[in-house]
Design a protein around this motif. Structure first.
Motif, mmCIF file in Angstrom:
data_model
loop_
_atom_site.group_PDB
_atom_site.id
_atom_site.type_symbol
_atom_site.label_atom_id
_atom_site.label_comp_id
_atom_site.label_asym_id
_atom_site.label_seq_id
_atom_site.Cartn_x
_atom_site.Cartn_y
_atom_site.Cartn_z
ATOM 1 N N MET A 2 -7.651 46.888 -1.207
ATOM 2 C CA MET A 2 -7.498 48.286 -0.806
ATOM 3 C C MET A 2 -8.317 48.576 0.443
ATOM 4 O O MET A 2 -7.859 49.272 1.350
ATOM 5 C CB MET A 2 -7.916 49.213 -1.946
ATOM 6 C CG MET A 2 -6.969 49.209 -3.115
ATOM 7 S SD MET A 2 -7.642 50.186 -4.491
ATOM 8 C CE MET A 2 -6.439 49.837 -5.772
ATOM 9 N N LEU A 3 -9.536 48.055 0.488
ATOM 10 C CA LEU A 3 -10.408 48.286 1.641
ATOM 11 C C LEU A 3 -9.900 47.595 2.900
ATOM 12 O O LEU A 3 -10.074 48.106 4.006
ATOM 13 C CB LEU A 3 -11.833 47.820 1.333
ATOM 14 C CG LEU A 3 -12.626 48.693 0.382
ATOM 15 C CD1 LEU A 3 -13.912 47.997 -0.032
ATOM 16 C CD2 LEU A 3 -12.924 50.048 1.013
ATOM 17 N N ASN A 4 -9.279 46.444 2.740
ATOM 18 C CA ASN A 4 -8.860 45.645 3.891
ATOM 19 C C ASN A 4 -7.419 45.860 4.309
ATOM 20 O O ASN A 4 -6.957 45.206 5.241
ATOM 21 C CB ASN A 4 -9.103 44.157 3.603
ATOM 22 C CG ASN A 4 -10.573 43.844 3.459
ATOM 23 O OD1 ASN A 4 -11.400 44.380 4.190
ATOM 24 N ND2 ASN A 4 -10.917 42.998 2.507
ATOM 25 N N SER A 5 -6.700 46.749 3.649
ATOM 26 C CA SER A 5 -5.297 46.999 3.965
ATOM 27 C C SER A 5 -5.129 48.374 4.592
ATOM 28 O O SER A 5 -5.909 49.289 4.329
ATOM 29 C CB SER A 5 -4.444 46.937 2.687
ATOM 30 O OG SER A 5 -4.540 45.675 2.086
ATOM 31 N N ASP A 6 -4.096 48.505 5.381
ATOM 32 C CA ASP A 6 -3.745 49.776 6.006
ATOM 33 C C ASP A 6 -2.221 49.884 6.080
ATOM 34 O O ASP A 6 -1.511 48.909 5.852
ATOM 35 C CB ASP A 6 -4.323 49.873 7.425
ATOM 36 C CG ASP A 6 -5.828 50.085 7.431
ATOM 37 O OD1 ASP A 6 -6.297 51.006 6.739
ATOM 38 O OD2 ASP A 6 -6.524 49.318 8.125
ATOM 39 N N GLY A 7 -1.765 51.060 6.430
ATOM 40 C CA GLY A 7 -0.349 51.266 6.703
ATOM 41 C C GLY A 7 0.553 50.902 5.540
ATOM 42 O O GLY A 7 0.247 51.158 4.377
ATOM 43 N N GLU A 8 1.679 50.252 5.873
ATOM 44 C CA GLU A 8 2.689 49.905 4.872
ATOM 45 C C GLU A 8 2.145 48.909 3.848
ATOM 46 O O GLU A 8 2.498 48.956 2.675
ATOM 47 C CB GLU A 8 3.945 49.346 5.543
ATOM 48 C CG GLU A 8 5.078 49.047 4.584
ATOM 49 C CD GLU A 8 5.505 50.230 3.709
ATOM 50 O OE1 GLU A 8 5.795 50.015 2.513
ATOM 51 O OE2 GLU A 8 5.557 51.378 4.212
ATOM 52 N N GLU A 9 1.271 48.004 4.283
ATOM 53 C CA GLU A 9 0.672 47.031 3.349
ATOM 54 C C GLU A 9 -0.126 47.763 2.264
ATOM 55 O O GLU A 9 -0.012 47.441 1.075
ATOM 56 C CB GLU A 9 -0.235 46.072 4.113
ATOM 57 C CG GLU A 9 -0.868 45.015 3.242
ATOM 58 C CD GLU A 9 -1.821 44.104 4.018
ATOM 59 O OE1 GLU A 9 -2.297 43.140 3.405
ATOM 60 O OE2 GLU A 9 -2.106 44.355 5.211
#
Length: 88
Positions: free
Chosen positions: A68-75
């Motif tokens: 969760m911390l390392n993901s952004d956007g659609e991912e």
């Protein structure tokens, strides 16, 4: 961590200081925020029902919290869709 410590009543340590780590996408009628208990270090998602104005704490495995911390956007959206399906 993007906010100051605040007091929350967590399942792990009761009323204790937490730090909000990240605001997460809104899905399934919930507003999600990732928090860390500053007493024991466990990570939790606070799931606030946008329709009912009530919330609950959901424990998050360390590996899920890191994603969760390392993901952004659609991912991040897809990760939260998968994670959020576990909520009943």
């Amino acid at each position: 961590m993007d906010e100051k410590a605040e007091i929350n009543n967590l399942p792990c340590c009761g009323p204790t200081e937490t730090a909000k780590l990240k605001e997460l996408p809104h899905l399934y009628g919930f507003d999600f925020d990732l928090h860390c208990c500053l007493s024991c270090g466990r990570t939790w998602v606070y799931a606030l029902s946008t329709g009912f104005g009530s919330g609950r704490w959901e424990w998050v495995a360390e590996s899920d919290a890191e994603e969760m911390l390392n993901s952004d956007g659609e991912e991040l959206q897809q990760l939260m869709r998968t994670w959020g399906q576990r909520l009943d």
